[in-house]
Design an enzyme around this catalytic site. Structure first.
Site, mmCIF file in Angstrom:
data_model
loop_
_atom_site.group_PDB
_atom_site.id
_atom_site.type_symbol
_atom_site.label_atom_id
_atom_site.label_comp_id
_atom_site.label_asym_id
_atom_site.label_seq_id
_atom_site.Cartn_x
_atom_site.Cartn_y
_atom_site.Cartn_z
ATOM 1 N N LYS A 34 0.845 -1.214 0.000
ATOM 2 C CA LYS A 34 0.000 0.000 0.000
ATOM 3 C C LYS A 34 0.874 1.256 0.000
ATOM 4 O O LYS A 34 2.071 1.182 0.303
ATOM 5 C CB LYS A 34 -0.904 -0.018 1.239
ATOM 6 C CG LYS A 34 -0.130 0.005 2.560
ATOM 7 C CD LYS A 34 -1.031 -0.285 3.747
ATOM 8 C CE LYS A 34 -0.220 -0.249 5.035
ATOM 9 N NZ LYS A 34 -1.021 -0.684 6.199
ATOM 10 N N ARG A 130 -10.612 -0.141 15.095
ATOM 11 C CA ARG A 130 -10.558 0.597 13.838
ATOM 12 C C ARG A 130 -11.581 -0.042 12.895
ATOM 13 O O ARG A 130 -12.704 0.398 12.824
ATOM 14 C CB ARG A 130 -9.129 0.578 13.273
ATOM 15 C CG ARG A 130 -8.923 1.520 12.105
ATOM 16 C CD ARG A 130 -7.448 1.627 11.706
ATOM 17 N NE ARG A 130 -6.905 0.378 11.151
ATOM 18 C CZ ARG A 130 -5.646 0.266 10.691
ATOM 19 N NH1 ARG A 130 -4.819 1.296 10.736
ATOM 20 N NH2 ARG A 130 -5.224 -0.875 10.203
ATOM 21 N N TYR A 256 16.377 29.820 8.623
ATOM 22 C CA TYR A 256 15.147 30.480 9.075
ATOM 23 C C TYR A 256 15.030 30.418 10.591
ATOM 24 O O TYR A 256 15.306 29.390 11.205
ATOM 25 C CB TYR A 256 13.931 29.776 8.475
ATOM 26 C CG TYR A 256 13.737 30.029 7.000
ATOM 27 C CD1 TYR A 256 13.477 31.308 6.509
ATOM 28 C CD2 TYR A 256 13.803 28.977 6.090
ATOM 29 C CE1 TYR A 256 13.289 31.532 5.155
ATOM 30 C CE2 TYR A 256 13.606 29.187 4.734
ATOM 31 C CZ TYR A 256 13.353 30.473 4.273
ATOM 32 O OH TYR A 256 13.161 30.677 2.938
ATOM 33 N N MET A 304 12.588 24.288 2.663
ATOM 34 C CA MET A 304 11.810 23.515 1.689
ATOM 35 C C MET A 304 12.722 22.736 0.735
ATOM 36 O O MET A 304 12.439 21.587 0.387
ATOM 37 C CB MET A 304 10.883 24.433 0.883
ATOM 38 C CG MET A 304 9.888 23.669 0.034
ATOM 39 S SD MET A 304 8.819 24.716 -0.966
ATOM 40 C CE MET A 304 7.810 25.510 0.258
HETATM 41 C C1 LIG Z 1 -0.196 -1.675 6.856
HETATM 42 C C2 LIG Z 1 -0.792 -2.936 7.322
HETATM 43 C C3 LIG Z 1 0.001 -4.081 7.503
HETATM 44 C C4 LIG Z 1 1.519 -4.067 7.431
HETATM 45 O O1 LIG Z 1 2.005 -3.559 8.663
HETATM 46 P P1 LIG Z 1 3.592 -3.545 8.958
HETATM 47 O O2 LIG Z 1 3.685 -3.045 10.342
HETATM 48 O O3 LIG Z 1 4.171 -2.585 7.966
HETATM 49 O O4 LIG Z 1 4.079 -4.921 8.760
HETATM 50 C C5 LIG Z 1 -0.631 -5.269 7.794
HETATM 51 N N1 LIG Z 1 -1.971 -5.312 7.916
HETATM 52 C C6 LIG Z 1 -2.766 -4.228 7.793
HETATM 53 C C7 LIG Z 1 -4.244 -4.359 7.974
HETATM 54 C C8 LIG Z 1 -2.208 -3.005 7.497
HETATM 55 O O5 LIG Z 1 -2.988 -1.925 7.377
#
Ligand SMILES: *Cc1c(COP(=O)(O)O)cnc(C)c1O
Length: 363
Positions: A34, A130, A256, A304
């Site tokens: 992802k 969640r 800055y 930046m």
């Molecule tokens: C992102 C995610 C993972 C992977 O988690 P890591 O800590 O990067 O191994 C696994 N399962 C779900 C549902 C996730 O959202």
């Protein structure tokens, strides 16, 4: 000369996938790709991992569709399920496997025109609050899914650990695993629980499928460890170079907000990387930066497009010398910890203007 390069070492990626295989020899591996493969580039990562893993997982259907468009045939899992009924024909057409986390989604499946059967993993909440069915809804959701002819049988079960990387919550994590395994007794389909921290630290969470994300990229999910502690190799090296060298007098105020004042006469280097590239502005004075073979401290606020390093009075560095912001030389875990964040965030917010380059041989 490119100002900033994210060098992606595909050999390290394969090394990590094989290392994970050795850690969980009895499980199938779902590679989590992802968010543009945690900032490493979705296609290159998916294509490289394809022969070494059993499935891919994404958060959004668009990510899955672009993998299919690219010709990836592996099973692809939608970790968050689908967001609207219009997603269902796409899931069917492109053979995606979806999580189903609440009753509304089951109603959408029941009412839709898809024939199915759709590959589904029922998602339960084991403590993160969640997504996923609450304990009191597990039996109803399961019965409804099992009664639905458009859902393939046997039904799989998936959940997510919320504190596997948090040693102070040891007991809470154990409760989550025990509860998952208890619910799993009524399922004959695939079980999928462990994330990276589960794989490294919680053998009981190693069900038939595991879902590594961050460790594939060679990075530790634990705040006080780095990937190398687990024989993992960082896949991304964020590189830049010096574009100016300045001699400063004691008392000179840098950048800055005059956020750093030279305590002695010194030489500073200006690096061609800033928060517009994804380097964190909250990096404090003293964040380690590799400059041509040695570690020096960052100083002043990150701008930046540029940032500063203190090279010291006897500096011999020149304009054009190589700088590494993170990679094997400077663990991204360390930079993240100094910034009060996690390496996940730093990796996945590397900006599009950074030039991504893939190396296959690690050289
Ligand atoms: C992102 C995610 C993972 C992977 O988690 P890591 O800590 O990067 O191994 C696994 N399962 C779900 C549902 C996730 O959202």
């Amino acid at each position: 000369m490119k100002a900033v390069i994210a060098e992606i070492n595909l050999k390290a990626l394969v090394h990590n996938a094989l290392a994970i295989r050795a850690m969980v020899p009895d499980s199938k591996i779902v590679a989590v790709v992802k968010a543009n493969a945690y900032g490493h580039g979705l296609f290159a990562v998916a294509e490289t991992l394809d022969p070494y893993v059993d499935a891919l997982a994404v958060a959004r259907i668009d990510e899955a569709l672009s993998l299919r468009e690219r010709g990836i045939q592996k099973p692809i899992i939608l970790l968050e399920g689908f967001f609207e009924p219009a997603d269902l024909p796409l899931i069917e057409k492109h053979h995606l496997l979806t999580a189903v986390h609440d009753m509304e989604q089951v109603e959408w499946i029941e009412k839709s025109d898809v024939k199915g059967p759709l590959q589904c993993w029922m998602k339960i909440d084991i403590g993160m609050h969640r997504l996923g069915a609450s304990p009191e809804d597990v039996a109803t959701l399961k019965a409804r899914l099992e009664a639905c002819p458009k859902v393939a049988k046997p039904l799989g079960l998936i959940s997510h650990l919320s504190v596997a990387d948090t040693p102070s919550e040891f007991n809470y994590n154990r409760e989550q695993i025990d509860y998952f395994l208890e619910v799993a007794k009524d399922f004959t389909g695939d079980l999928c629980l462990a994330n990276s921290a589960g794989i490294l630290f919680w053998p009981k969470s190693h069900t038939a499928w595991v879902r590594p994300g961050i460790i594939l990229y060679g990075v530790s999910p634990f705040e006080d460890r780095v990937g190398a502690d687990f024989e993992l190799e960082p896949v991304m090296t964020l590189k830049s170079s010096l574009i100016a060298i300045r001699r400063l007098k004691k008392g000179a105020k840098v950048g800055y907000g005059a956020a750093w004042t030279a305590p002695e006469d010194t030489v500073i280097g200006v690096v061609a990387t800033g928060y517009g590239d994804g380097y964190p502005r909250m990096a404090p004075n003293g964040t380690p930066v590799w400059v041509k073979g040695r570690i020096v401290p960052s100083v002043g606020h990150v701008c930046m497009d540029m940032m500063f390093v203190d090279l010291g009075l006897n500096a011999t560095e020149k304009v054009g010398d190589e700088v590494i912001l993170w990679g094997k030389e400077v663990p991204v875990e360390k930079v993240a910890a100094l910034c009060g964040t996690i390496p996940y965030e730093l990796l996945c917010r590397v900006m599009p203007r950074v030039d991504t380059r893939y190396v296959k041989d690690g050289a």
